[in-house]
Scaffold this active site. Structure first.
Site, PDB file in Angstrom:
ATOM      1  N   CYS A   2       0.835  -1.194   0.000  1.00 18.98           N
ATOM      2  CA  CYS A   2       0.000   0.000   0.000  1.00 18.98           C
ATOM      3  C   CYS A   2       0.867   1.240   0.000  1.00 18.98           C
ATOM      4  O   CYS A   2       2.089   1.177  -0.059  1.00 18.98           O
ATOM      5  CB  CYS A   2      -0.901   0.026   1.234  1.00 18.98           C
ATOM      6  SG  CYS A   2      -1.811  -1.502   1.531  1.00 18.98           S
ATOM      7  N   ARG A  60      -4.631   0.922  -0.889  1.00 24.56           N
ATOM      8  CA  ARG A  60      -4.373  -0.506  -0.773  1.00 24.56           C
ATOM      9  C   ARG A  60      -4.199  -1.176  -2.130  1.00 24.56           C
ATOM     10  O   ARG A  60      -5.015  -0.998  -3.037  1.00 24.56           O
ATOM     11  CB  ARG A  60      -5.503  -1.201  -0.015  1.00 24.56           C
ATOM     12  CG  ARG A  60      -5.200  -2.684   0.250  1.00 24.56           C
ATOM     13  CD  ARG A  60      -6.360  -3.401   0.899  1.00 24.56           C
ATOM     14  NE  ARG A  60      -5.996  -4.790   1.205  1.00 24.56           N
ATOM     15  CZ  ARG A  60      -6.857  -5.783   1.342  1.00 24.56           C
ATOM     16  NH1 ARG A  60      -8.147  -5.548   1.231  1.00 24.56           N
ATOM     17  NH2 ARG A  60      -6.452  -7.003   1.616  1.00 24.56           N
ATOM     18  N   LEU A  61      -3.112  -1.936  -2.246  1.00 25.77           N
ATOM     19  CA  LEU A  61      -2.933  -2.904  -3.322  1.00 25.77           C
ATOM     20  C   LEU A  61      -3.178  -4.271  -2.698  1.00 25.77           C
ATOM     21  O   LEU A  61      -2.387  -4.743  -1.882  1.00 25.77           O
ATOM     22  CB  LEU A  61      -1.522  -2.820  -3.906  1.00 25.77           C
ATOM     23  CG  LEU A  61      -1.174  -3.820  -5.014  1.00 25.77           C
ATOM     24  CD1 LEU A  61      -2.040  -3.591  -6.243  1.00 25.77           C
ATOM     25  CD2 LEU A  61       0.310  -3.723  -5.381  1.00 25.77           C
ATOM     26  N   ASN A  85       2.055  -0.328   5.062  1.00 23.23           N
ATOM     27  CA  ASN A  85       2.524  -0.568   3.704  1.00 23.23           C
ATOM     28  C   ASN A  85       3.557  -1.678   3.759  1.00 23.23           C
ATOM     29  O   ASN A  85       4.583  -1.523   4.420  1.00 23.23           O
ATOM     30  CB  ASN A  85       3.153   0.710   3.128  1.00 23.23           C
ATOM     31  CG  ASN A  85       3.951   0.446   1.859  1.00 23.23           C
ATOM     32  OD1 ASN A  85       3.653  -0.461   1.098  1.00 23.23           O
ATOM     33  ND2 ASN A  85       4.991   1.235   1.651  1.00 23.23           N
ATOM     34  N   GLY A  86       3.304  -2.793   3.106  1.00 20.00           N
ATOM     35  CA  GLY A  86       4.311  -3.834   3.061  1.00 20.00           C
ATOM     36  C   GLY A  86       3.767  -5.233   3.199  1.00 20.00           C
ATOM     37  O   GLY A  86       2.575  -5.483   3.023  1.00 20.00           O
ATOM     38  N   GLU A  87       4.676  -6.145   3.505  1.00 24.53           N
ATOM     39  CA  GLU A  87       4.331  -7.549   3.716  1.00 24.53           C
ATOM     40  C   GLU A  87       5.100  -8.072   4.923  1.00 24.53           C
ATOM     41  O   GLU A  87       6.298  -7.801   5.070  1.00 24.53           O
ATOM     42  CB  GLU A  87       4.692  -8.403   2.498  1.00 24.53           C
ATOM     43  CG  GLU A  87       3.968  -8.030   1.219  1.00 24.53           C
ATOM     44  CD  GLU A  87       2.481  -8.321   1.243  1.00 24.53           C
ATOM     45  OE1 GLU A  87       2.045  -9.097   2.127  1.00 24.53           O
ATOM     46  OE2 GLU A  87       1.767  -7.781   0.388  1.00 24.53           O
ATOM     47  N   ILE A 297      13.826  -7.983 -19.523  1.00 25.85           N
ATOM     48  CA  ILE A 297      13.916  -6.864 -20.458  1.00 25.85           C
ATOM     49  C   ILE A 297      15.270  -6.937 -21.147  1.00 25.85           C
ATOM     50  O   ILE A 297      16.286  -7.207 -20.501  1.00 25.85           O
ATOM     51  CB  ILE A 297      13.786  -5.514 -19.704  1.00 25.85           C
ATOM     52  CG1 ILE A 297      12.356  -5.303 -19.228  1.00 25.85           C
ATOM     53  CG2 ILE A 297      14.210  -4.347 -20.572  1.00 25.85           C
ATOM     54  CD1 ILE A 297      11.363  -5.082 -20.337  1.00 25.85           C
ATOM     55  N   SER A 369      12.504 -10.544  -6.762  1.00 21.59           N
ATOM     56  CA  SER A 369      13.705 -10.032  -7.425  1.00 21.59           C
ATOM     57  C   SER A 369      14.958 -10.583  -6.754  1.00 21.59           C
ATOM     58  O   SER A 369      14.893 -11.178  -5.674  1.00 21.59           O
ATOM     59  CB  SER A 369      13.731  -8.503  -7.373  1.00 21.59           C
ATOM     60  OG  SER A 369      14.127  -8.049  -6.086  1.00 21.59           O
ATOM     61  N   GLY A 370      16.099 -10.318  -7.372  1.00 21.00           N
ATOM     62  CA  GLY A 370      17.386 -10.743  -6.822  1.00 21.00           C
ATOM     63  C   GLY A 370      18.139  -9.632  -6.126  1.00 21.00           C
ATOM     64  O   GLY A 370      19.344  -9.780  -5.856  1.00 21.00           O
TER      65      GLY A 370
END
Length: 588
Positions: A2, A60-61, A85-87, A297, A369-370
């Site tokens: 979020c 919110r996402l 905001n976050g996980e 990409i 991601s890395g």
């Protein structure tokens, strides 16, 4: 995932500014297009300094608990409220622990764990969380506001303190919705930007706005604002436990970190480059997600393209692979880039990151991601340069000044990626500096001599007396008893990783409403990496030794043995050709 924002006023202010709160929240809609939420409170106390009003808001996402995870979320008595905001990857473990303590849950979201965690453990709830996050907790009973940012600074949090007002948000643009907040430019921040391509923490480009540092709490109580650290990096290794131990431990930690970060109620995939870190993450992800999608990409310029390597990894792992070519026709996205970053940002890899996150968002809401692998395990060629610099400084001055340096500076300029002439010129320029400034020099953009010619007399006066890269020098000092290259890894985690690479990924991904999770930055892996002796990271000219040994046989051999390439576009070639007219018009 979020975006959050809010404003606290005290000492006479009675009503929260609802229109301002809506404007702040609306400015970060891209961070959470699925929903919004608001909370306001007016609080009274015998002390005027502890009386005032509060407004919290969030976008919110939806990732976890899509149906009942609406924020703000409060406890049963509505006197502890959070926007987040976050996980939190260990939220199920914390939830079980809190249930055993008698707490009752109304949702299945990780956000509610923070509320009950604060009730049970107070401010220590942040230290209990494994994740990437920024949150604000309002304790109505104690009239107390707590802001927190995750340990590595994966998620951003800005704040402005002016007189009897504290304003905070996930992005600068939300804070600037308040017209009373000063827009004065911080000359020191601009000076740092011109050397580092980014504005270093805790500064922002505005004097009035600061970044909350990673692993920190900001606490408002009784009219006072205080900062407090809840986490810091581990001390250097005390003993060598042997290669088999480190391989086994890292394997288990990565397996668990990736598994935890695969938890999602929406589609998820991984980024995939031709390097080593993102293929390693994709390997572990594929074990738990057989239908894994990967994204890459690439550029038409072959010296910059990792298409061949990424495609080979995807085929080797058996993922469903999507790719996209990036061309010099990037003029149409420049307004988006400017608006997304809010302050000067000069890392041109934001361009491919923009297109990568946009492409991924068309299929997914979450991507792994890395990021962080190079800074934790010694992946950059600059670490080899650090070791060679000591040897170079031992060469007699007359040989360097009259033999090596004239030869190097007369090498023809190449537009190929990390060309030999570029590396050679950067090396001889920076290696002349005493340690630790040679390490800063490998990535320095405008050096002090160039900036002297660039600056006006007035601006020179404003930045006169500032040390070179104070954030870098502070991190080097904080590295303490770490020695040699171990110090430089610590410095890069506290500088380039924090203010350049993580900012780039956050702004570009959230601009497209995509959540990006970096398993390497699970704090358990960060703490473990700090305990690994340097010889398992860099040996001679070989970088990232432990990761290469871990992934041998699990990825194609050319990937395991390959060199670090980076994610930059052929910007020099574009500026000299396709973008030349555009640039001339903009600077005319």
């Amino acid at each position: 995932m979020c975006g959050i924002c809010g404003q606290l006023t005290w000492a006479g202010t009675k009503e929260p500014n609802i229109d301002l709160l809506k404007a702040m929240n609306g400015s970060i809609r891209h961070r959470g297009p699925d929903d919004d939420g608001f909370y306001t409170d007016i609080f009274q106390s015998p002390s005027p300094a502890a009386s005032g009003s509060l407004g919290l808001a969030m976008r919110r996402l939806s990732i976890i608990d899509l149906s009942t995870g609406k924020q703000p979320i409060s406890n049963e008595t509505n006197d502890v409220v959070v926007v987040y905001n976050g996980e939190t990857y260990n939220f199920q473990d914390l939830r079980s622990e809190l249930l055993a303590l008698g707490h009752q849950f109304r949702t299945k979201t990780d956000t509610e764990v923070i509320v009950h965690g604060y009730e049970a453990w107070g401010d220590a709830v942040a230290a209990k969380m494994n994740g990437m996050f920024a949150f604000a907790i309002w304790d109505k009973k104690k009239t107390r506001l707590v802001l927190a940012r995750d340990r590595m600074g994966i998620k951003p949090l800005y704040y402005a303190r002016e007189r009897n007002k504290l304003t905070f948000a996930s992005e600068i643009k939300a804070i600037l919705q308040d017209p009373t907040i000063s827009r004065s430019i911080d000359a020191g921040a601009l000076d740092d930007y011109l050397s580092q391509r980014c504005v270093p923490t805790p500064l922002s480009i505005y004097k009035s706005i600061r970044k909350l540092e990673p692993g920190m709490l900001l606490i408002w109580e009784k009219g006072e604002v205080n900062l407090r650290k809840y986490w810091d990096f581990s001390p250097p290794p005390a003993e060598d436990k042997g290669l088999p131990y480190y391989l086994e431990k890292l394997d288990a930690l990565l397996e668990d970190a990736v598994k935890r970060q695969l938890v999602s109620d929406v589609p998820l995939g991984t980024f995939l480059s031709g390097g080593l870190d993102s293929p390693a993450i994709s390997f572990f992800a594929k074990k738990h997600k057989p239908d894994l999608m990967t994204f890459n990409i690439y550029f038409p310029d072959k010296s910059y393209s990792e298409r061949k390597e990424a495609t080979a990894v995807a085929k080797f792992l058996g993922t469903h692979h999507l790719e996209k070519e990036v061309t010099p026709n990037i003029v149409e996205i420049i307004p988006d880039l400017v608006e997304a970053f809010d302050e000067p940002f000069g890392d041109d890899s934001m361009i491919p990151t923009y297109f990568l996150t946009k492409m991924a968002r068309e299929k997914m809401t979450v991507a792994l991601s890395g990021d962080g692998g190079d800074e934790l395990f010694g992946g950059y060629p600059t670490y080899v340069a650090d070791a060679l610099a000591k040897v170079y400084r031992g060469i007699p001055d007359f040989i360097r000044q009259w033999g090596i340096e004239p030869l190097v500076f007369n090498l023809p300029v190449s537009h190929n990626r990390i060309s030999f002439d570029y590396k050679a010129k950067a090396f001889v320029t920076s290696a002349q500096r005493p340690s630790p400034l040679e390490h800063f020099g490998w990535t320095e953009v405008f050096n002090s001599d160039v900036k002297k010619n660039l600056y006006s007399t007035l601006f020179k006066d404003e930045v006169s007396g500032r040390p070179l890269a104070p954030n870098f020098q502070r991190a080097f000092s904080e590295a303490g008893s770490r020695e040699g290259l171990e110090k430089f890894l610590y410095v890069d985690q506290k500088t380039h990783l924090l203010d350049e690479f993580l900012v780039k990924v956050d702004r570009m991904s959230m601009w497209h409403s995509l959540e990006v999770r970096p398993p390497f930055l699970d704090h358990r892996i960060v703490e473990f990496a700090a305990q690994i002796p340097m010889r398992y990271k860099i040996q001679g000219l070989n970088t990232k030794v432990l990761i290469r040994k871990l992934m041998k046989g699990r990825l194609p051999n050319n990937i395991v043995r390959g060199e670090k390439k980076g994610f930059s576009p052929p910007m020099a070639r574009w500026l000299a050709s396709d973008l030349l007219d555009y640039v001339k018009k903009k600077f005319s």
